[in-house]
Design an enzyme around this catalytic site. Structure first.
Site, PDB file in Angstrom:
ATOM      1  N   LYS A 102      35.172  38.843  52.469  1.00  0.00           N
ATOM      2  CA  LYS A 102      35.058  39.208  51.049  1.00  0.00           C
ATOM      3  C   LYS A 102      33.601  39.152  50.587  1.00  0.00           C
ATOM      4  O   LYS A 102      33.109  40.065  49.927  1.00  0.00           O
ATOM      5  CB  LYS A 102      35.905  38.227  50.221  1.00  0.00           C
ATOM      6  CG  LYS A 102      36.133  38.656  48.804  1.00  0.00           C
ATOM      7  CD  LYS A 102      36.942  37.623  48.046  1.00  0.00           C
ATOM      8  CE  LYS A 102      38.324  37.443  48.642  1.00  0.00           C
ATOM      9  NZ  LYS A 102      39.143  36.491  47.871  1.00  0.00           N
ATOM     10  N   LYS A 114      37.117  27.788  52.793  1.00  0.00           N
ATOM     11  CA  LYS A 114      38.222  27.564  51.863  1.00  0.00           C
ATOM     12  C   LYS A 114      38.670  26.123  51.988  1.00  0.00           C
ATOM     13  O   LYS A 114      38.538  25.520  53.051  1.00  0.00           O
ATOM     14  CB  LYS A 114      39.398  28.492  52.202  1.00  0.00           C
ATOM     15  CG  LYS A 114      40.335  28.700  51.047  1.00  0.00           C
ATOM     16  CD  LYS A 114      39.769  29.706  50.070  1.00  0.00           C
ATOM     17  CE  LYS A 114      40.685  29.993  48.920  1.00  0.00           C
ATOM     18  NZ  LYS A 114      40.218  31.175  48.168  1.00  0.00           N
ATOM     19  N   ASN A 229      45.135  32.920  36.174  1.00  0.00           N
ATOM     20  CA  ASN A 229      43.758  33.369  35.953  1.00  0.00           C
ATOM     21  C   ASN A 229      43.596  34.855  36.279  1.00  0.00           C
ATOM     22  O   ASN A 229      43.149  35.646  35.438  1.00  0.00           O
ATOM     23  CB  ASN A 229      42.802  32.506  36.795  1.00  0.00           C
ATOM     24  CG  ASN A 229      41.370  33.002  36.682  1.00  0.00           C
ATOM     25  OD1 ASN A 229      41.008  33.986  37.316  1.00  0.00           O
ATOM     26  ND2 ASN A 229      40.567  32.360  35.854  1.00  0.00           N
ATOM     27  N   SER A 358      30.747  34.019  40.751  1.00  0.00           N
ATOM     28  CA  SER A 358      30.411  32.677  41.244  1.00  0.00           C
ATOM     29  C   SER A 358      28.997  32.694  41.827  1.00  0.00           C
ATOM     30  O   SER A 358      28.212  31.760  41.641  1.00  0.00           O
ATOM     31  CB  SER A 358      31.380  32.235  42.345  1.00  0.00           C
ATOM     32  OG  SER A 358      32.476  31.558  41.786  1.00  0.00           O
TER      33      SER A 358
HETATM   34  P1  NAD Z   1      46.746  30.597  39.025  1.00  0.00           P
HETATM   35  O1  NAD Z   1      47.253  29.300  39.516  1.00  0.00           O
HETATM   36  O2  NAD Z   1      45.872  30.658  37.848  1.00  0.00           O
HETATM   37  O3  NAD Z   1      47.980  31.580  38.723  1.00  0.00           O
HETATM   38  C1  NAD Z   1      48.979  31.861  39.663  1.00  0.00           C
HETATM   39  C2  NAD Z   1      50.044  32.687  38.971  1.00  0.00           C
HETATM   40  O4  NAD Z   1      51.041  33.048  39.928  1.00  0.00           O
HETATM   41  C3  NAD Z   1      50.771  31.936  37.847  1.00  0.00           C
HETATM   42  O5  NAD Z   1      51.027  32.799  36.765  1.00  0.00           O
HETATM   43  C4  NAD Z   1      52.080  31.536  38.518  1.00  0.00           C
HETATM   44  O6  NAD Z   1      53.146  31.372  37.600  1.00  0.00           O
HETATM   45  C5  NAD Z   1      52.313  32.772  39.380  1.00  0.00           C
HETATM   46  N1  NAD Z   1      53.297  32.521  40.420  1.00  0.00           N
HETATM   47  C6  NAD Z   1      53.400  31.430  41.223  1.00  0.00           C
HETATM   48  N2  NAD Z   1      54.513  31.554  41.984  1.00  0.00           N
HETATM   49  C7  NAD Z   1      55.080  32.727  41.654  1.00  0.00           C
HETATM   50  C8  NAD Z   1      56.255  33.399  42.079  1.00  0.00           C
HETATM   51  N3  NAD Z   1      57.046  32.877  43.023  1.00  0.00           N
HETATM   52  N4  NAD Z   1      56.556  34.606  41.529  1.00  0.00           N
HETATM   53  C9  NAD Z   1      55.763  35.140  40.575  1.00  0.00           C
HETATM   54  N5  NAD Z   1      54.653  34.543  40.119  1.00  0.00           N
HETATM   55  C10 NAD Z   1      54.320  33.355  40.665  1.00  0.00           C
HETATM   56  O7  NAD Z   1      46.073  31.278  40.303  1.00  0.00           O
HETATM   57  P2  NAD Z   1      44.997  32.433  40.321  1.00  0.00           P
HETATM   58  O8  NAD Z   1      43.652  31.812  40.350  1.00  0.00           O
HETATM   59  O9  NAD Z   1      45.346  33.464  39.308  1.00  0.00           O
HETATM   60  O10 NAD Z   1      45.232  33.004  41.783  1.00  0.00           O
HETATM   61  C11 NAD Z   1      46.246  33.973  42.080  1.00  0.00           C
HETATM   62  C12 NAD Z   1      45.911  34.619  43.408  1.00  0.00           C
HETATM   63  O11 NAD Z   1      44.606  35.210  43.321  1.00  0.00           O
HETATM   64  C13 NAD Z   1      45.839  33.678  44.606  1.00  0.00           C
HETATM   65  O12 NAD Z   1      46.246  34.388  45.747  1.00  0.00           O
HETATM   66  C14 NAD Z   1      44.354  33.359  44.721  1.00  0.00           C
HETATM   67  O13 NAD Z   1      43.981  32.972  46.017  1.00  0.00           O
HETATM   68  C15 NAD Z   1      43.776  34.709  44.368  1.00  0.00           C
HETATM   69  N6  NAD Z   1      42.381  34.677  43.899  1.00  0.00           N
HETATM   70  C16 NAD Z   1      41.988  33.936  42.833  1.00  0.00           C
HETATM   71  C17 NAD Z   1      40.658  33.965  42.397  1.00  0.00           C
HETATM   72  C18 NAD Z   1      40.189  33.238  41.185  1.00  0.00           C
HETATM   73  O14 NAD Z   1      39.008  33.430  40.803  1.00  0.00           O
HETATM   74  N7  NAD Z   1      41.006  32.452  40.530  1.00  0.00           N
HETATM   75  C19 NAD Z   1      39.726  34.737  43.106  1.00  0.00           C
HETATM   76  C20 NAD Z   1      40.170  35.507  44.199  1.00  0.00           C
HETATM   77  C21 NAD Z   1      41.497  35.465  44.581  1.00  0.00           C
END
Ligand code: NAD
Length: 424
Positions: A102, A114, A229, A358
């Site tokens: 990435k 990670k 997020n 970041s």
């Molecule tokens: P988060 O914890 O803020 O949100 C996760 C969301 O997924 C929540 O709304 C939760 O309710 C939902 N969720 C969990 N289980 C679920 C299910 N079984 N069915 C439907 N929804 C479900 O996490 P995030 O930071 O938004 O991360 C989400 C994804 O994005 C992850 O794969 C993470 O690795 C990836 N990601 C995040 C970032 C970041 O900056 N936060 C950057 C790159 C990738």
């Protein structure tokens, strides 16, 4: 760009094996040197720690903590910290490798890493989470470093945990370097625009892909899975660009409204309900397993990995998938997506907006000078559009999918770094 099938990787029980399967496909297509392929198939460092924490009931609970550094060929390693019950060594290793690719796709001077703690953050008190985060920071004092390995938030963590980890790391090391961790609250050296950055990257990639498909944002509708997020900011920003959001969902409930969901109402509802959507009345509640299959043009999986299985892929109606989450599509579903000529903007490109900002945060911390939100967003959008174009061009040149095109973009840069440094 062609969506032709390229030697579809086989099903894998291990997430890391699934990463390697795609790496191998890209390496073969671009003729990556055997040495570089071999090095990238093995992470540089894997650390596992036991974290004893005094719980609110006075008892001690021991948690498993992980940090894997996959590569440092292009710079210090960078990658988030995840708090979730299914965190394990294999998953952390896969996510670390994805971070290497990435960062290279986004053309950032970083390798990949990670971390994670196996825990259920929703079932823990704020005090327990703070003690756990501090224990993790202490255990990782020789791994993290502003020019060594720089963590950030991921699933289950946010600026709050980053602040505790920074504070504990600085106490233990005697340093005062805010750049050792990113995704911090603004008041302690965070960057404006970081919170929304991953969702913003999803939006920029979606618009870039729609343009290639000759589709106008105002003529398409989208479904977003996950309202944390990434998902909530992606849904908001896509709707601000005129895309009708017809489906949303989180772990508590999924919703569909073909007339379009008012995302501001959904955000307000979620803010008043501990960040969850259960009980939202602006759309019809549907079964979780129907959300990804709803009628829509754009599908944004922004919650969990491995949600697009072979079976789901064959039923998905969207023309465009933009992967907000890491690893939402199983490798064995790739060939179905390609055969159906669905354009899939892969995770290592689609969600690279977060690590891009970041990086900007780290740069601002090092300079001790902070940019306006507009400056951050403008710089982000430029980087993201360049990354999209580079991947699209590789996919076209190598007659492959955008996913493999993205791996090729990453591997080209990493190979160059290895060759120029003359060291593996
Ligand atoms: P988060 O914890 O803020 O949100 C996760 C969301 O997924 C929540 O709304 C939760 O309710 C939902 N969720 C969990 N289980 C679920 C299910 N079984 N069915 C439907 N929804 C479900 O996490 P995030 O930071 O938004 O991360 C989400 C994804 O994005 C992850 O794969 C993470 O690795 C990836 N990601 C995040 C970032 C970041 O900056 N936060 C950057 C790159 C990738």
């Amino acid at each position: 760009m062609s969506t032709q099938t390229v030697n579809a990787p086989q099903a894998h029980d291990s997430m890391f094996e699934a990463v390697l399967a795609r790496l191998d496909v890209a390496a073969k297509l671009m003729n990556l040197s055997e040495e570089v392929t071999k090095v990238l198939r093995n992470p540089k460092k894997e650390v596992k720690v036991s974290l004893p924490v005094v719980m609110d009931n006075g008892k001690i609970e021991v948690f498993e903590g992980y940090r894997t550094v996959h590569s440092t060929h292009l710079g210090p390693s960078k990658g988030g910290i995840r708090y979730a019950l299914d965190v394990n060594a294999d998953e952390v290793k896969a996510l670390a490798a994805w971070m290497s690719f990435k960062c290279a796709v986004a053309n950032l001077p970083y390798g990949g890493a990670k971390g994670g703690i196996k825990c259920d953050p929703r079932a823990m008190s704020v005090g327990e989470l703070e003690r756990l985060s501090r224990a993790y920071a202490k255990a990782m004092k020789d791994v993290f470093g502003v020019n060594r390995d720089i963590p950030a938030p991921d699933m289950g963590t946010s600026g709050r945990e980053m602040a505790w980890i920074l504070d504990e790391f600085n106490k233990v090391t005697g340093d005062d370097s805010p750049g050792v961790i990113t995704g911090k609250p603004i008041a302690i050296g965070g960057s404006l625009g970081r919170d929304a950055a991953t969702g913003r990257g999803v939006m920029v990639n979606t618009l870039a892909a729609l343009k290639k498909m000759n589709l106008k944002p105002t003529d398409v509708c989208a479904v977003v899975q996950g309202f944390g997020n990434v998902g909530s900011h992606a849904a908001r920003l896509l709707s601000e660009k005129g895309i009708k959001i017809v489906g949303i969902g989180d772990h508590t409930a999924s919703f569909y409204n073909e007339k379009g969901i008012n995302i501001k109402d959904a955000l307000d509802f979620s803010a008043k309900n501990k960040g969850t959507l259960k009980g939202f009345t602006g759309a019809t509640e549907i079964a979780h397993d129907q959300l990804l299959l709803c009628k829509c043009d754009v599908l944004v999986p922004a919650a969990l990995q491995n949600v697009i299985t072979e079976e789901y892929a064959s039923k998905i109606q969207a023309k465009l998938i933009v992967e907000g989450a890491n690893g939402p599509t199983m490798p064995e579903a790739d060939h179905i997506i390609n055969e159906k000529k669905i354009i899939c903007v892969p995770d290592i490109l689609a969600n690279s907006g977060g690590v891009t900002v970041s990086y900007f945060e780290w740069v601002q911390n090092k300079a001790g000078y902070y940019w306006s939100e507009e400056e951050v967003n403008t710089k982000h959008d430029i980087k993201m559009e360049l990354a999209f174009e580079n991947v699209w061009n590789n996919a076209t040149t190598f007659k492959t999918s955008m996913r493999i095109g993205a791996y090729i973009s990453a591997l080209q840069r990493i190979e160059q770094g290895v060759k120029l440094k003359g060291s593996y």
